[in-house]
Design an enzyme around this catalytic site. Structure first.
Site, short mmCIF file in Angstrom:
data_model
loop_
_atom_site.label_atom_id
_atom_site.label_comp_id
_atom_site.label_asym_id
_atom_site.label_seq_id
_atom_site.Cartn_x
_atom_site.Cartn_y
_atom_site.Cartn_z
N CYS A 1 -3.97 -9.73 3.79
CA CYS A 1 -3.80 -8.49 4.54
C CYS A 1 -4.50 -8.57 5.90
CB CYS A 1 -4.34 -7.30 3.76
SG CYS A 1 -4.14 -5.72 4.64
N VAL B 1 0.83 -1.20 0.00
CA VAL B 1 0.00 0.00 0.00
C VAL B 1 0.87 1.25 0.00
CG1 VAL B 1 -1.70 1.32 1.32
CG2 VAL B 1 -1.92 -1.16 1.14
N LYS C 1 -2.96 -14.33 -2.97
CA LYS C 1 -1.89 -14.29 -1.97
C LYS C 1 -2.51 -14.54 -0.60
CE LYS C 1 2.05 -11.43 -0.50
NZ LYS C 1 1.79 -11.01 0.88
#
Length: 326
Positions: free
Chosen positions: A110, A13, A149
């Site tokens: 995340c 990010v 991922k």
């Protein structure tokens, strides 16, 4: 897109915008992931050709906010990472960018609250049916590779089982961050658990975690058996980690990043964030340089701070000429 024997820039990010992706590729990255873009955000965008910069911009309607910027030069290596919790919405968003990128990746690792609270990122790890729905929907409808991922689950067996279910969706590759959701960056990456996933799958596995020098690419490959390696923090600190000749001095990498930020008209917040990542690793934000970066409001300010005023002026002049010609 071939995912075997590749050195890969991880999605980060505010770091993984066009200038940093181009920088990583210049130093040797084979595949470069963009920063995660949430599907809701992309659905508000329109695709525009930026003739002045020579880029393709996805701009939020009614604003000047560039949500994603790419260019023809990176088309065969850039991966668009999407944040999503809904298959149909993910597809609608992916269809907007799929002609301009090499592949689409779904973020399932995340752990940040903004991602998890929306049912995205690591929140998907406990929803295998939804994972299957999202990936199969994308795979069935897109003409480019689809990947995802993930992070490690609470037990190695659970992670392997999830990885097998993901493989059955037809993904082109699976990236695995060798940490659990609750782990902190200081906790060692569990390369051994990545190895168990590699042994269980036939699809290419991309190993991620604790790669800080070029030699680490081979070390993690040797331990895990993964065909490719992804690096995040090690690249954010010094993008020349991808060079087989060894890392360049961070001052040189930093100035090259500033030049690329100027060339591609990077968002000032992204540029400052990335510079701060470098400074915090090698120096301190409390010293003069760090304070000056923090106070900078424009790319022109950064150009002046790092002695790149002449380059900045040349780039601006070149743009004005292109505008005049049109």
């Amino acid at each position: 897109m071939d995912y075997r024997n590749k050195l890969i820039l991880a999605p980060m990010v505010r770091v993984g915008t066009l200038p940093f992706r181009m920088l990583a590729a210049q130093y040797g990255a084979d595949i470069t992931y963009g920063e995660e873009i949430v599907d809701h955000k992309l659905l508000k965008c329109e695709r525009l050709i930026n003739e002045t910069l020579g880029t393709i911009d996805f701009v939020e309607r009614g604003t000047d906010n560039v949500v994603f910027r790419t260019c023809e030069e990176e088309k065969r290596r850039v991966v668009f990472q999407i944040g999503t919790s809904n298959a149909s919405r993910a597809l609608s968003a992916a269809m907007i960018v799929c002609k301009d990128v090499a592949a689409v990746d779904v973020n399932m690792g995340c752990p940040k609250s903004f991602s998890v609270s929306g049912g995205m990122g690591a929140a998907l790890l406990t929803k295998p049916e939804l994972i299957h729905d999202i990936l199969t929907t994308l795979k069935r409808n897109l003409d480019i590779p689809v990947t995802c991922k993930i992070r490690l689950l609470k037990s190695s067996n659970d992670t392997v089982e999830l990885a097998r279910r993901i493989e059955k969706t037809g993904v082109a590759a699976l990236a695995v961050h060798g940490r659990r959701v609750a782990d902190r960056p200081r906790d060692p990456a569990k390369w051994g658990e990545i190895a168990e996933i590699v042994q269980a799958l036939s699809v290419p596995v991309i190993a991620n975690g604790d790669v800080f020098d070029y030699e680490d690419f081979e070390r993690i490959r040797a331990v895990t058996g993964a065909v490719s390696v992804m690096v995040a923090r090690g690249a954010a600190w010094n993008a020349s980690i991808f060079s087989p000749k060894g890392k360049l001095p961070w001052e040189s990498v930093k100035k090259e990043y500033i030049r690329k930020s100027i060339l591609w008209d990077n968002d000032i917040k992204s540029a400052k964030h990335t510079l701060k990542e470098m400074i915090m690793h090698y120096s301190s934000l409390e010293l003069a340089e760090g304070k000056a970066v923090t106070k900078s409001n424009t790319l022109a300010d950064l150009a002046e701070l790092y002695g790149e005023q002449e380059y900045f002026s040349d780039v601006i002049s070149s743009r004005l000429v292109r505008i005049t010609v049109r």
